[in-house]
Design an enzyme around this catalytic site. Structure first.
Site, PDB file in Angstrom:
ATOM      1  N   SER A   1       0.805  -1.222   0.000  1.00 18.32           N
ATOM      2  CA  SER A   1       0.000   0.000   0.000  1.00 18.32           C
ATOM      3  C   SER A   1       0.840   1.274   0.000  1.00 18.32           C
ATOM      4  CB  SER A   1      -0.938   0.006   1.218  1.00 18.32           C
ATOM      5  OG  SER A   1      -0.206  -0.008   2.423  1.00 18.32           O
TER       6      SER A   1
ATOM      7  N   LYS B   1      -6.726   4.050   8.325  1.00 15.95           N
ATOM      8  CA  LYS B   1      -5.719   4.953   7.780  1.00 15.95           C
ATOM      9  C   LYS B   1      -6.218   6.402   7.754  1.00 15.95           C
ATOM     10  CE  LYS B   1      -3.583   1.383   4.888  1.00 15.95           C
ATOM     11  NZ  LYS B   1      -3.322   0.898   3.505  1.00 15.95           N
TER      12      LYS B   1
END
Length: 792
Positions: free
Chosen positions: A693, A736
């Protein structure tokens, strides 16, 4: 006749006090002397004519006084003396004559008495001869019964003609209470003295006969294989003789079985075990194993259930009282109760299977405590089973009965603890089970437990009876899904509990944490006020976390500081109850010290080549900074540092390859790697990092270094990059985003295919942040590195 009439003794003798012992005239007896005053008395006697007066204490005092003795005692001579290491002495005394203490005095540690002789009665008659003959016969009978007695006693007794000496010798050998011995010594009538000895000897013979009878009964019942249980058989024979024999245990066990109202299949197994028990000797090693198994079978609540609270509205109120937000979990429980309520209307016997939920989220978000609230809302029993570190399959399924010390597994133990077949089971830390190994895989053992189509017939290795777990509501908790067995994960309904926003933490603190900490620290709610701005400052500057565990610790620290001040006012005789403490954002450092967390995003990205990324961790999301630097006079080498995993290194190389393919569009030199080396570093090098990611973030950092242009300080990004520059979706978007918001990020770049995940974010997050879904790297660069206008 009188004993030694011609001998005279001193009128004053040292006194030796005896406890639990009587020394008779005309006998020899050893004595162990340990008391200091008694040792001193012996030393005085040895320094003189070795004569001493022996008398029985009327109590057990260590320091007897003059009035604590019987007056009738024995004048004795010390024949031998030996010292022992502990300071005491061992002596052998010979009783010479009965005496009477007319006066006993104590000087320091020495007792002395004025003693006058008390001669024994002298008489001869047919009655006395009859008593003597009776005593000789009893001794013969005793010697025939007790093989352990010395046969020399027969000759010793036969050689004594004096009835007084015979009486005293037998009295010293028999097990007679000290008080009874003293009575024999004091008795003036010779026939009464002989009768007392005869009665005591008769009681001893009766005991010997009973012992012989018990041994004979026990010996007849024993076989060669049972000799090792000799003492147990003796006990049984004793109980039979007393009329207190052990009743058959089978009737008691059958009564318990009938009262337990077990299901037919279970009752059949239990009845067979009772039959085996009745055919088995209690001395058999397997007897206790079967008895323990039977107790476990009865302890499982086979037919006991608690009545569910089937009111979804009331259950939702209970859940809202205990926890803020967590709407997904609450809705799932309400749905379960609503379905059960509707099905119960159609059929009173219908009961749907309990759901199997798995709460996944960082520490401190309330996963474990939520299980207790669910049990309270449903009016069910709650049992928590900690699975962290479990590495043995037998912990779940139990041990086979063939093993010594075998017990059921934790599932059956929890049912016994709950006392009902429909509790709420909290399987805590299911992601921390140690999988594999020579002791079996406990995660695989849970497959049957957590499968709604199988757990109605769960089979424990110890019980070997099907246990119905279909009515149990299983709730598992985990910090991450990656370490959970895939087949186990497939059986559970995953409910993600991400971290809380700042606003949610303020609500949680006001409703739950602050009142609880004030109560735990002995403060009244009207004494302390912690305003919302102070809580926000604690969240932002002292506890950057996903949950609220550290937030509660900091509030507890504030409460303790205030409690110390209140206690100080009380000690100073002040009126502490009237003082109010207002905790604000301004005076918060007085309680918690200077802020522990500082905003560093702007500082870290103030140089070209530094990009802000976000990562998912077990403790929630976190922000990480990726640095890229071009080193002149290089040869195209790419250096990756910061403990990067293989996947993350491959993402960096893919990003470099794609950037080299679009250098013209980016406006950078196509041969930048021919003359430079590229170094990519992720700080916090002691922490391993991996995952795809960070691909977009690394590519953005490299372009920033190539263009020597700083990235906007309020921009963070996530997404996997392909060799062709496409941005692929990643997981953990909610965590996140919340981590980026905690660090002051205003613009969040995410893959376009993750745009649907934004619906799960709280409204205050969606309203205060800008989200930019991108499909390619070029779109991300337009946001993070906007084109600078040409100089005018």
């Amino acid at each position: 006749m009188a004993t030694e009439p011609e001998r005279t003794y001193p009128s004053e003798l040292p006194v030796l006090a005896l406890r639990q012992t009587v020394v008779f005239p005309l006998t020899i007896q050893p004595l162990a002397i340990n008391r200091a005053m008694s040792v001193e008395t012996v030393n005085r006697a040895l320094a003189g004519d070795r004569l001493i007066f022996l008398t029985l204490q009327t109590n057990d005092k260590d320091e007897p006084e003059a009035g604590d003795f019987h007056l009738i005692g024995t004048i004795a001579a010390i024949r031998q003396m030996a010292k022992v290491p502990n300071g005491g002495v061992h002596v052998i005394v010979e009783g010479l004559m009965r005496g009477k203490a007319d006066l006993i005095t104590r000087t320091g540690d020495v007792l002395r008495a004025v003693v006058s002789p008390a001669p024994e009665p002298s008489d001869t008659s047919l009655e006395i001869d009859a008593y003597v003959r009776r005593l000789r016969e009893l001794i013969e009978r005793a010697l025939s019964l007790a093989t352990g007695l010395s046969q020399e006693l027969r000759g010793l007794v036969a050689g004594i003609d004096d009835p007084v000496r015979l009486a005293y010798l037998l009295s010293s050998l028999l097990d007679i209470k000290p008080e009874d011995k003293q009575k024999i010594l004091e008795q003036q009538v010779l026939t009464a003295k002989l009768e007392a000895v005869s009665n005591a000897l008769g009681r001893e013979i009766a005991l010997l006969e009973m012992k012989s009878k018990i041994e004979s009964a026990a010996q007849q019942e024993m076989t060669d294989a049972q000799r090792q249980y000799y003492l147990r058989q003796q006990l049984k024979a004793i109980q039979d003789e007393l009329g207190e024999g052990e009743k058959t245990e089978g009737a008691d066990l059958r009564a318990r079985l009938a009262a337990a109202k077990l299901p037919e299949a279970v009752a059949t197994v239990a009845a067979k075990e009772i039959e085996r028990l009745e055919r088995m000797s209690p001395a058999s090693p397997e007897y206790q194993m079967i008895r323990t198994y039977f107790d476990w079978v009865l302890d499982v609540p086979w037919s006991t259930t608690t009545e569910d609270r089937l009111d979804p509205v009331a259950a939702r109120q209970v859940l809202d009282e205990d926890h803020y937000d967590l709407d997904k979990v609450k809705e799932r429980i309400v749905e379960y109760l609503a379905v059960q309520k509707l099905k119960s209307r159609r059929s009173a016997t219908t009961q749907i299977k309990g759901p199997i939920l798995c709460f996944v989220g960082p520490p401190g978000v309330g996963k474990t405590s939520l299980g207790q609230s669910i049990a309270r809302a449903m009016n069910r029993k709650f049992v928590r089973i900690s699975l962290g570190g479990v590495r043995d399959e037998a912990e779940v399924r139990g041990h086979r009965r063939t093993y010594i010390g075998a017990i059921p597994g934790r599932i059956v133990q929890a049912l016994k603890q709950a006392g009902a077949m429909n509790p709420v089971f909290m399987l805590d830390e299911i992601d921390k089970i140690t999988t594999g190994g020579f002791q079996g895989d406990p995660a695989a053992a849970l497959l049957e437990v957590l499968d709604p189509s199988q757990n109605h017939s769960f089979r424990d290795h110890y019980l070997e009876i099907n246990v119905d777990l279909s009515r149990v509501l299983f709730i598992a908790t985990a910090n991450q899904l990656g370490t959970i067995h895939p087949a186990l994960l497939d059986r559970m309904e995953i409910i993600s509990l991400a971290g809380y926003t700042e606003e949610e933490k303020v609500h949680i603190a006001a409703q739950y944490l602050i009142p609880r900490q004030l109560e735990e620290n002995g403060l009244a709610t009207d004494q302390v006020a912690i305003d919302d701005d102070a809580v926000r400052r604690i969240v932002a500057k002292y506890t950057r976390e996903a949950g609220v565990r550290n937030l509660e610790r900091q509030i507890g620290a504030v409460a303790r500081k205030i409690a110390a001040r209140v206690a100080g006012l009380d000690n100073a005789d002040g009126d502490a109850a009237t003082v109010r403490y207002d905790v604000t954002a301004a005076n918060l450092p007085e309680y918690l010290g200077p802020p522990k967390i500082h905003d560093e995003v702007a500082f870290r990205v103030s140089r070209p080549g530094v990009a802000t990324g976000v990562a998912w961790t077990e403790s929630g999301g976190d922000v990480l900074f990726i640095e890229a630097s071009l080193l002149p006079a290089g040869h195209g080498n790419i250096t990756l540092t910061g403990q990067l995993g293989n996947v993350m290194q491959e993402s960096a190389r893919a990003a470099v390859s794609h950037i080299r393919s679009i250098t013209k569009e980016l406006g950078v030199a196509a041969d930048f790697l021919n003359t430079h080396d590229l170094h990519i570093h992720v700080p916090a090098g002691a922490i391993p990092k991996d995952g795809p990611s960070a691909g977009v973030t690394m590519a953005t950092a490299i372009v920033s270094a190539l263009k020597n242009q700083t990235i906007k300080e309020d921009v963070a990004m996530t997404g996997e990059i392909t060799l062709s520059g496409l941005v692929l979706p990643v997981g953990g978007i909610r965590e996140k985003v919340l981590a980026a918001r905690r660090h002051g990020i205003k613009t969040f770049i995410l893959p376009a295919l993750n745009a649907s995940d934004l619906a799960e974010l709280p409204p205050e997050v969606r309203d205060t942040m800008r989200f930019v879904p991108v499909a390619t790297l070029e779109e991300a660069l337009e946001v993070a590195l906007p084109q600078e206008p040409p100089p005018s």
